[in-house]
Scaffold this motif. Structure first.
Motif, PDB file in Angstrom:
ATOM      1  N   GLN A 100      47.815  21.561  17.851  1.00 42.89           N
ATOM      2  CA  GLN A 100      46.435  21.326  18.839  1.00 42.89           C
ATOM      3  C   GLN A 100      47.505  20.506  20.576  1.00 42.89           C
ATOM      4  O   GLN A 100      46.887  20.064  21.116  1.00 42.89           O
ATOM      5  N   GLY A 101      48.803  20.966  20.652  1.00 42.46           N
ATOM      6  CA  GLY A 101      49.756  21.292  21.917  1.00 42.46           C
ATOM      7  C   GLY A 101      50.974  21.398  21.842  1.00 42.46           C
ATOM      8  O   GLY A 101      50.961  21.442  20.708  1.00 42.46           O
ATOM      9  N   LEU A 102      51.780  21.176  22.519  1.00 41.08           N
ATOM     10  CA  LEU A 102      52.796  21.629  22.871  1.00 41.08           C
ATOM     11  C   LEU A 102      54.182  20.908  23.101  1.00 41.08           C
ATOM     12  O   LEU A 102      53.561  20.198  24.698  1.00 41.08           O
ATOM     13  N   MET A 103      54.764  20.629  23.022  1.00 37.31           N
ATOM     14  CA  MET A 103      56.203  19.624  23.696  1.00 37.31           C
ATOM     15  C   MET A 103      57.116  21.060  24.400  1.00 37.31           C
ATOM     16  O   MET A 103      57.454  21.966  23.431  1.00 37.31           O
ATOM     17  N   VAL A 104      57.545  21.238  25.578  1.00 36.62           N
ATOM     18  CA  VAL A 104      57.517  23.334  25.875  1.00 36.62           C
ATOM     19  C   VAL A 104      58.850  22.439  26.655  1.00 36.62           C
ATOM     20  O   VAL A 104      59.364  21.756  27.727  1.00 36.62           O
ATOM     21  N   PHE A 105      59.898  22.801  26.332  1.00 30.47           N
ATOM     22  CA  PHE A 105      61.345  23.036  26.693  1.00 30.47           C
ATOM     23  C   PHE A 105      61.538  23.939  27.802  1.00 30.47           C
ATOM     24  O   PHE A 105      60.680  24.954  28.088  1.00 30.47           O
ATOM     25  N   PRO A 106      62.397  23.748  28.318  1.00 32.03           N
ATOM     26  CA  PRO A 106      62.916  24.850  30.049  1.00 32.03           C
ATOM     27  C   PRO A 106      63.546  26.036  28.648  1.00 32.03           C
ATOM     28  O   PRO A 106      64.056  25.964  27.849  1.00 32.03           O
ATOM     29  N   SER A 107      63.899  26.774  29.504  1.00 30.88           N
ATOM     30  CA  SER A 107      64.328  27.731  29.147  1.00 30.88           C
ATOM     31  C   SER A 107      65.811  28.022  28.002  1.00 30.88           C
ATOM     32  O   SER A 107      67.014  26.739  29.333  1.00 30.88           O
ATOM     33  N   LEU A 108      66.313  28.086  27.145  1.00 34.27           N
ATOM     34  CA  LEU A 108      67.556  27.884  26.188  1.00 34.27           C
ATOM     35  C   LEU A 108      68.110  28.101  26.935  1.00 34.27           C
ATOM     36  O   LEU A 108      69.600  28.270  26.648  1.00 34.27           O
ATOM     37  N   GLY A 109      68.646  29.654  28.173  1.00 33.80           N
ATOM     38  CA  GLY A 109      69.148  30.385  28.000  1.00 33.80           C
ATOM     39  C   GLY A 109      69.792  30.454  28.884  1.00 33.80           C
ATOM     40  O   GLY A 109      70.770  31.418  29.807  1.00 33.80           O
ATOM     41  N   TYR A 110      68.687  29.805  30.101  1.00 29.05           N
ATOM     42  CA  TYR A 110      68.992  30.053  31.860  1.00 29.05           C
ATOM     43  C   TYR A 110      69.071  28.320  32.176  1.00 29.05           C
ATOM     44  O   TYR A 110      67.896  28.475  32.083  1.00 29.05           O
ATOM     45  N   LYS A 111      69.783  27.761  33.276  1.00 31.39           N
ATOM     46  CA  LYS A 111      69.416  26.776  33.759  1.00 31.39           C
ATOM     47  C   LYS A 111      69.087  27.068  34.983  1.00 31.39           C
ATOM     48  O   LYS A 111      69.106  27.329  36.401  1.00 31.39           O
ATOM     49  N   THR A 112      67.497  27.126  35.108  1.00 28.51           N
ATOM     50  CA  THR A 112      66.048  27.727  36.114  1.00 28.51           C
ATOM     51  C   THR A 112      66.733  26.199  37.439  1.00 28.51           C
ATOM     52  O   THR A 112      66.316  25.793  36.982  1.00 28.51           O
ATOM     53  N   ASP A 113      66.723  27.211  38.833  1.00 28.28           N
ATOM     54  CA  ASP A 113      66.800  26.327  40.080  1.00 28.28           C
ATOM     55  C   ASP A 113      64.823  25.371  39.714  1.00 28.28           C
ATOM     56  O   ASP A 113      63.718  25.283  38.955  1.00 28.28           O
ATOM     57  N   PRO A 114      64.390  24.293  41.229  1.00 25.98           N
ATOM     58  CA  PRO A 114      63.408  23.780  40.963  1.00 25.98           C
ATOM     59  C   PRO A 114      62.230  25.208  41.087  1.00 25.98           C
ATOM     60  O   PRO A 114      61.344  24.712  40.072  1.00 25.98           O
ATOM     61  N   ARG A 115      62.960  26.195  41.748  1.00 26.38           N
ATOM     62  CA  ARG A 115      61.620  27.298  42.049  1.00 26.38           C
ATOM     63  C   ARG A 115      60.994  27.091  40.350  1.00 26.38           C
ATOM     64  O   ARG A 115      60.535  28.043  39.903  1.00 26.38           O
ATOM     65  N   GLU A 116      62.004  28.344  40.066  1.00 22.96           N
ATOM     66  CA  GLU A 116      62.344  29.045  38.683  1.00 22.96           C
ATOM     67  C   GLU A 116      61.340  27.985  37.686  1.00 22.96           C
ATOM     68  O   GLU A 116      60.241  28.497  36.493  1.00 22.96           O
ATOM     69  N   THR A 117      61.790  25.994  37.724  1.00 26.40           N
ATOM     70  CA  THR A 117      61.265  25.570  36.789  1.00 26.40           C
ATOM     71  C   THR A 117      59.754  25.510  37.133  1.00 26.40           C
ATOM     72  O   THR A 117      59.114  25.052  36.265  1.00 26.40           O
ATOM     73  N   VAL A 118      59.039  25.889  38.087  1.00 27.67           N
ATOM     74  CA  VAL A 118      57.933  25.595  38.464  1.00 27.67           C
ATOM     75  C   VAL A 118      57.336  26.956  37.763  1.00 27.67           C
ATOM     76  O   VAL A 118      55.848  26.601  36.895  1.00 27.67           O
ATOM     77  N   GLU A 119      57.578  27.715  38.146  1.00 29.47           N
ATOM     78  CA  GLU A 119      57.121  28.957  37.477  1.00 29.47           C
ATOM     79  C   GLU A 119      57.358  29.268  35.641  1.00 29.47           C
ATOM     80  O   GLU A 119      56.037  29.455  35.658  1.00 29.47           O
TER      81      GLU A 119
END
Length: 302
Positions: A100-119
């Motif tokens: 009924q919901g998701l707790m979403v991690f950042p990508s586990l394989g790459y440290k995204t920059d701010p623009r990539e994190t938004v996307e």
């Protein structure tokens, strides 16, 4: 809009000694949590060894949690992937499994920059209709979902909650100043819950609630009622154990604590190994002291 509040334990995945998922023990632990007053459960968090589970195991865990919760509380699933395509595909799958919901991690394989994190978060939000809690733990994952990044996500309606785990208590106030009540803000660090409550968090994603659900629900409730003297008394008993939630071996530590308190299996999946020696003795001593102090507290209250 979904508004999550209250105590949401990050549920440990119970395993047999040979490393297989123990569905019945996992269901029993979730039922115990719900009966003791939690407001929601999160299966397959980092504490649930998400990255170590196969997709069929994840499906079994989510379906079992939904079955045992039986509508009493919402069931969220952790979503921890490396690529956006996999994250989007599994968001859809987890919804079909009943989450009924998701707790979403950042990508586990790459440290995204701010623009990539938004996307990353926008892309996952577009993949299903499920509400999303952003898991913001830059200490562990190297990606900080800052106020500036959240400003880019504020118009994404599926993103409803932030699990705040930077360790910087000022971030709670900064988010409220910037966004008001647009997001539910949850404390994600057990040994910052009273401090975070004083600043107005609406919920708590907790590891040690697996061990002491009634006491953690009581602690959160005392804070919500502005009964801070009483809350501090209980917090002083629990905080040495809460510190175990912030260690790299929190999975082993919390599972051992569960074993000591109510007999749940302590086993983890390799490369995690059972605790030994002085490290094990430290956890046992810390938890035992809390068990004794809680018993004395109950006797005084009787």
């Amino acid at each position: 809009m979904t508004k999550w509040t209250g105590v949401f334990p990050a549920v440990t995945t119970k395993l047999t000694q040979n490393g297989n998922v123990d569905i019945q023990a996992t269901k029993d632990s979730i039922d115990r949590l719900v009966r003791n007053g939690v407001s929601g459960v999160i299966v397959l968090p980092m504490l649930g060894e998400n990255a170590s589970m196969t997709l069929p195991e994840r499906e079994a865990i989510i379906r079992a949690a939904v079955e045992v919760a039986a509508g009493r509380v919402p069931v969220l699933s952790g979503l921890a992937e490396i690529t956006l395509d996999n994250a989007k595909a599994n968001a859809k799958l987890y919804e079909s499994f009943g989450a009924q919901g998701l707790m979403v991690f950042p990508s586990l394989g790459y440290k995204t920059d701010p623009r990539e994190t938004v996307e990353w978060y926008k892309g996952i939000a577009s993949a299903s209709s499920l509400p999303i809690m952003i898991y913001n733990n830059p200490i562990a994952y190297g990606v900080d979902v800052t106020v500036d990044i959240l400003r880019e996500l504020v118009d994404t309606p599926e993103i409803v909650c932030i699990k705040e785990e930077t360790g910087d208590i000022r971030r709670v106030t900064d988010m409220y100043i910037e966004f008001g009540d647009r997001f539910s803000i949850f404390c994600g660090v057990d040994d910052l819950i009273v401090e975070s409550s004083a600043l107005g968090v609406t919920g708590w994603v907790s590891g040690m609630t697996n061990v002491w659900p009634a006491e953690c629900v009581e602690l959160f409730g005392l804070c919500a009622q502005n009964k801070y003297p009483e809350a501090r008394t209980l917090y002083h008993i629990l905080t040495p154990s809460f510190h175990l939630d912030t260690h790299v071996k929190l999975v082993q530590y919390i599972k051992l604590a569960e074993n000591l308190v109510y007999g749940a299996p302590e086993w983890t999946r390799a490369p995690r190994l059972p605790l030994v020696g002085a490290e094990r003795e430290h956890v046992v001593s810390t938890v035992t002291k809390a068990i004794d102090a809680l018993a004395q507290r109950s006797e005084k209250a009787a």
